[in-house]
Design a protein around this motif. Structure first.
Motif, PDB file in Angstrom:
ATOM      1  N   LEU A   1       0.844  -1.185   0.000  1.00  0.00           N
ATOM      2  CA  LEU A   1       0.000   0.000   0.000  1.00  0.00           C
ATOM      3  C   LEU A   1       0.885   1.242   0.000  1.00  0.00           C
TER       4      LEU A   1
ATOM      5  N   PHE B   1      -0.130   5.908   2.830  1.00  0.00           N
ATOM      6  CA  PHE B   1       0.394   4.922   3.779  1.00  0.00           C
ATOM      7  C   PHE B   1       1.866   5.163   4.119  1.00  0.00           C
TER       8      PHE B   1
ATOM      9  N   ARG C   1       2.799   5.183   7.974  1.00  0.00           N
ATOM     10  CA  ARG C   1       3.800   4.282   8.574  1.00  0.00           C
ATOM     11  C   ARG C   1       4.762   5.081   9.448  1.00  0.00           C
TER      12      ARG C   1
ATOM     13  N   ASN D   1      -8.525  -4.133   2.782  1.00  0.00           N
ATOM     14  CA  ASN D   1      -7.103  -4.103   3.107  1.00  0.00           C
ATOM     15  C   ASN D   1      -6.707  -2.786   3.753  1.00  0.00           C
TER      16      ASN D   1
ATOM     17  N   TYR E   1      -4.923  -2.664   7.374  1.00  0.00           N
ATOM     18  CA  TYR E   1      -3.574  -2.151   7.622  1.00  0.00           C
ATOM     19  C   TYR E   1      -3.581  -0.860   8.423  1.00  0.00           C
TER      20      TYR E   1
ATOM     21  N   LEU F   1      -1.540  -0.314  11.969  1.00  0.00           N
ATOM     22  CA  LEU F   1      -0.795   0.889  12.320  1.00  0.00           C
ATOM     23  C   LEU F   1      -1.399   1.601  13.524  1.00  0.00           C
TER      24      LEU F   1
END
Lengths: 120, 437
Positions: free
Chosen positions: B30, B34, B38, B60, B64, B68
């Motif tokens: 991704l 993202f 991150r 998804n 995700y 996170l």
């Protein structure tokens, strides 16, 4: 988060490739700032060819320093392109580096060259 | 204003790395917002996100975001007609990353109803900072055209600058640019001139110059931030990571915020392994590590750095390694000299006058060059002579020798560093030519 292959998202590690960079041999490293480092400024001489050296595991003046193993004085600093050893190898993976002086001369300019080997 | 509650707005993409260099085959993950998410997930702050995406990614994305630890998120709109997949053919940004945004021209956006109430959403959630990426939906226009009752720092990451799109900017807005996000690779000074000529208001401009560091303009002050040079595994999303970390740290000490951003960006580029990235960031703060020396090599100034390509550069009708290296260096704005192409090739038919002229020009170029890259596809005595000459002048020679052709120890003694690929080459070039900072 990444993936090997294209089937789904996942986590790519690539660990094997990164490990190799820590264990490769380092030849012919011209140290920097030798003339103003502790070894030369306090002893007024350069280390002999064959002298054992090691890479100090902490930054000194924001740089990676090479010390003479006997006298424990800084001979000089690794060029900046070796900075990856600090994060990648020393901090992350616990590598240490030692080696020897392979060239040492003060004419026409002060110059010390070392080789290093990495080990865990 | 909530301390360190950051809102990120942007698109979600799938980054599909199709470089041949990937060791485990192709990689997809991704991308889009993202990358920033991150980075922020490694720092003690509350992060929320508003995004646009195609609906096949919804599950998804939620999965995700949860990984996170991002609990508040809202899909602002649906992307149709395009899968939002970015094919990346040059992950290390040796030259232009050659992003291929699949079916970009087919893309349409259904703005969700949330978009209509964006101002109420923003007012009801007290953020310390908002980071807005260029999106297919042109969200930034919303911020330019609405009077918002919010008290926080607002940052725009601008891609494909169209200066007329910023004319309604406000004087408390902050802008991230990079040398590749502007049309015709504008320099920082030319960008500032454009802002002034068009009377575009801003609070700060942060101009990222990839491997050469960053310039920050605030009022009449200029701050130079170094880059931390490593041989990167990839160069994808680095600008976004820089943006996010800078926003987090930017309270009073701009230089410290810039340095931490640059350092954490360096940690991000060293690996695709997210767990390793988290561990490295944690180590930085838990162990209170000092930052190492970096380098600063502004985009403008690279034009003054002359790089001499030595080697048998005379293959016709095919793209050679000389072309690839020259392309890479020119992409990064270095002045490249290819003596055979520029001064001529000496052959058996060349007359004496011409030989003397060519050699004199070559010598001038060698004398003027800052650094040499010697490219050795096979043993070549002319190249070795140039290496020796350059070394004797006290200048550095980088040997590009992936096939390990050079065996002569005297030649190798004249070489500062041997490299085997262009990414390594760039790392060394920036390390040597940059000012230590």
């Amino acid at each position: 988060m990444g993936s090997s292959g294209t089937g789904k998202f996942g986590n790519y590690t690539g660990a094997k490739n990164e490990e190799n960079k820590c264990v490769e041999d380092f030849y012919d490293i011209n140290l920097e700032e030798v003339a103003i480092s502790d070894f030369y400024t306090s002893l007024k001489t350069l280390p002999d060819v064959g002298s054992k050296v090691y890479l100090f595991e902490k930054l000194h003046n924001k740089r990676l320093a090479i010390k003479d193993s006997k006298k424990d004085l800084i001979i000089g600093y690794l060029p900046i392109e070796y900075n990856y050893l600090y994060t990648n190898c020393i901090l992350n993976k616990g590598y240490s580096y030692d080696g020897q002086v392979i060239f040492s001369n003060d004419l026409p300019i002060i110059n010390v060259v070392v080789e290093l080997n990495g080990k865990k | 204003m909530a301390k360190n509650k950051i809102l990120v707005i942007g698109d979600v993409y799938v980054d599909f790395h199709i470089d041949k260099e990937m060791n485990e085959g192709y990689l997809l993950r991704l991308g889009g917002v993202f990358h920033s998410l991150r980075a922020l997930s490694t720092l003690p702050c509350e992060v929320e996100v508003l995004y646009f995406s195609p609906n096949y990614l919804d599950q998804n994305i939620i999965k995700y975001l949860s990984k996170l630890n991002i609990k508040t998120y809202l899909k602002l709109g649906e992307i149709n007609g395009s899968p939002n997949v970015m094919l990346i053919n040059n992950s290390k940004e040796i030259y232009n990353q050659e992003y291929q945004d699949l079916l970009r021209d087919e893309r349409t956006i259904d703005k969700g109803s949330c978009f209509d109430d964006l101002d109420k959403f923003l007012e009801n959630n007290e953020y310390s900072n908002i980071l807005i990426f260029s999106t297919a939906c042109n969200v930034h226009e919303y911020f330019f055209t609405h009077e918002l009752n919010i008290n926080c720092s607002i940052y725009f990451d601008v891609l494909n600058l169209k200066i007329e799109g910023l004319v309604n900017s406000k004087d408390n807005y902050n802008y991230f640019f990079s040398t590749t996000s502007t049309i015709n690779n504008l320099s920082a000074n030319k960008l500032l001139d454009l802002f002034k000529e068009n009377e575009i208001k801003y609070n700060s401009i942060i101009f990222k110059e990839n491997r050469g560091g960053t310039l920050i303009f605030i009022d009449d002050s200029i701050f130079n931030i170094p880059a931390y040079i490593v041989e990167c595994m990839h160069s994808i999303g680095l600008g976004d990571v820089f943006d996010a970390v800078y926003i987090y740290f930017n309270n009073n000490d701009i230089v410290e915020a810039g340095k931490l951003s640059a350092y954490i960006t360096m940690l991000y580029c060293q690996t695709y392994d997210f767990n390793l990235f988290i561990a490295n960031v944690k180590k930085l703060f838990n162990d209170k590590l000092d930052l190492p020396l970096g380098i600063r090599l502004p985009y403008d100034l690279r034009r003054n750095k002359i790089i001499y390509l030595a080697g048998p550069d005379f293959a016709l009708n095919q793209i050679t390694v000389f072309d690839e290296i020259a392309k890479s260096l020119e992409f990064h704005n270095f002045r490249v000299i290819r003596p055979i192409k520029e001064n001529g090739l000496i052959s058996d038919d060349t007359n004496r006058l011409e030989i003397t002229s060519i050699i004199n020009k070559d010598m001038d170029d060698l004398n003027n060059a800052n650094i040499m890259i010697a490219i050795v596809p096979y043993d070549d005595s002319g190249t070795y002579a140039e290496i020796g000459y350059f070394y004797a002048m006290g200048k550095k020679v980088i040997l590009f020798d992936p096939k390990n052709i050079v065996k002569n120890y005297f030649v190798l003694k004249c070489v500062y560093k041997k490299v085997i690929d262009i990414n390594q080459l760039l790392t060394i070039i920036f390390s040597i030519l940059g000012e230590k900072k």
